[in-house]
Design a protein around this motif. Sequence first.
Motif, PDB file in Angstrom:
ATOM      1  N   GLY A  24       0.442  -1.401  -0.201  1.00 21.22           N
ATOM      2  CA  GLY A  24      -0.230  -0.057  -0.169  1.00 21.22           C
ATOM      3  C   GLY A  24       0.566   1.199   0.332  1.00 21.22           C
ATOM      4  N   GLU A  25       1.872   2.026   0.198  1.00 19.91           N
ATOM      5  CA  GLU A  25       3.287   2.475  -0.019  1.00 19.91           C
ATOM      6  C   GLU A  25       3.460   2.232  -1.056  1.00 19.91           C
ATOM      7  N   SER A  26       3.120   3.706  -1.417  1.00 18.44           N
ATOM      8  CA  SER A  26       3.706   4.458  -2.600  1.00 18.44           C
ATOM      9  C   SER A  26       5.071   3.914  -2.898  1.00 18.44           C
ATOM     10  N   ILE A  27       6.054   3.742  -4.235  1.00 20.10           N
ATOM     11  CA  ILE A  27       7.659   3.564  -4.783  1.00 20.10           C
ATOM     12  C   ILE A  27       7.772   4.627  -3.769  1.00 20.10           C
ATOM     13  N   LEU A  28       8.069   5.655  -3.992  1.00 18.99           N
ATOM     14  CA  LEU A  28       8.502   7.361  -3.286  1.00 18.99           C
ATOM     15  C   LEU A  28       8.506   7.197  -1.890  1.00 18.99           C
ATOM     16  N   SER A  61       2.433  -6.041 -10.949  1.00 19.40           N
ATOM     17  CA  SER A  61       1.718  -6.399 -10.098  1.00 19.40           C
ATOM     18  C   SER A  61       1.206  -5.166  -8.853  1.00 19.40           C
ATOM     19  N   LEU A  62       1.522  -4.247  -9.892  1.00 24.12           N
ATOM     20  CA  LEU A  62       0.778  -2.542  -9.796  1.00 24.12           C
ATOM     21  C   LEU A  62      -0.334  -2.724 -10.387  1.00 24.12           C
ATOM     22  N   GLU A  63      -1.226  -1.958  -9.527  1.00 24.63           N
ATOM     23  CA  GLU A  63      -2.755  -1.192 -10.083  1.00 24.63           C
ATOM     24  C   GLU A  63      -2.337  -0.891 -11.448  1.00 24.63           C
ATOM     25  N   GLU A  64      -3.056  -0.596 -12.056  1.00 21.24           N
ATOM     26  CA  GLU A  64      -3.251   0.205 -13.089  1.00 21.24           C
ATOM     27  C   GLU A  64      -3.307   1.932 -13.237  1.00 21.24           C
ATOM     28  N   SER A  65      -2.330   2.953 -13.938  1.00 24.29           N
ATOM     29  CA  SER A  65      -1.699   3.795 -13.678  1.00 24.29           C
ATOM     30  C   SER A  65      -3.812   4.475 -14.259  1.00 24.29           C
ATOM     31  N   ASP A  66      -3.572   5.517 -13.633  1.00 20.28           N
ATOM     32  CA  ASP A  66      -5.025   6.161 -14.330  1.00 20.28           C
ATOM     33  C   ASP A  66      -4.639   7.653 -15.369  1.00 20.28           C
ATOM     34  N   SER A  86       6.314   7.382  -9.612  1.00 20.94           N
ATOM     35  CA  SER A  86       6.557   7.605  -8.039  1.00 20.94           C
ATOM     36  C   SER A  86       5.964   7.289  -6.751  1.00 20.94           C
ATOM     37  N   CYS A  87       5.446   8.637  -6.985  1.00 17.44           N
ATOM     38  CA  CYS A  87       4.115   8.445  -6.006  1.00 17.44           C
ATOM     39  C   CYS A  87       2.460   7.974  -6.158  1.00 17.44           C
ATOM     40  N   GLN A  88       2.527   7.175  -7.224  1.00 16.69           N
ATOM     41  CA  GLN A  88       0.919   6.917  -7.841  1.00 16.69           C
ATOM     42  C   GLN A  88       1.348   5.527  -7.704  1.00 16.69           C
ATOM     43  N   ALA A  89       2.838   4.603  -8.014  1.00 11.05           N
ATOM     44  CA  ALA A  89       2.364   2.940  -7.410  1.00 11.05           C
ATOM     45  C   ALA A  89       2.915   2.852  -6.280  1.00 11.05           C
ATOM     46  N   ARG A  90       1.405   1.952  -6.071  1.00  7.05           N
ATOM     47  CA  ARG A  90       2.153   1.460  -5.015  1.00  7.05           C
ATOM     48  C   ARG A  90       2.256  -0.140  -4.851  1.00  7.05           C
TER      49      ARG A  90
END
Length: 112
Positions: A24-28, A61-66, A86-90
């Motif tokens: 649930g954390e973002s990569i950033l 494994s990441l949710e799709e980008s919006d 990286s702020c959006q990829a969880r």
Amino acid sequence: MPKITFLPNEDICPEGKTVEAKEGESILEVALRNDIEIDHACEMSCACSTCHCVVRQGFDSLEESDEQEDDMLDKAWGVEPQSRLSCQARVSKADLVVDIPRYTLNHAKEDH
């Protein structure tokens, strides 16, 4: 606990680094918590492209980008098919290998 391996980046992480992440954390968020200072000019609000990264392993494994993230990625330097902000990829359960591009389009770098 999933792990993120940040590949070497001459300016940000010269030796590369493997760190633990929480689902649930973002990569950033993971990067910053581990002293990997990825540029992020918009304070993680998906309003710029400075935190662009390329997920070399674990991308699926990441949710799709919006749509908003995709629009911002269109403005990033060196975008590849496995690029994300990286702020959006969880992080999910899978381990990731992340490449931080050498260049960003950050015109007003700030210390965070």
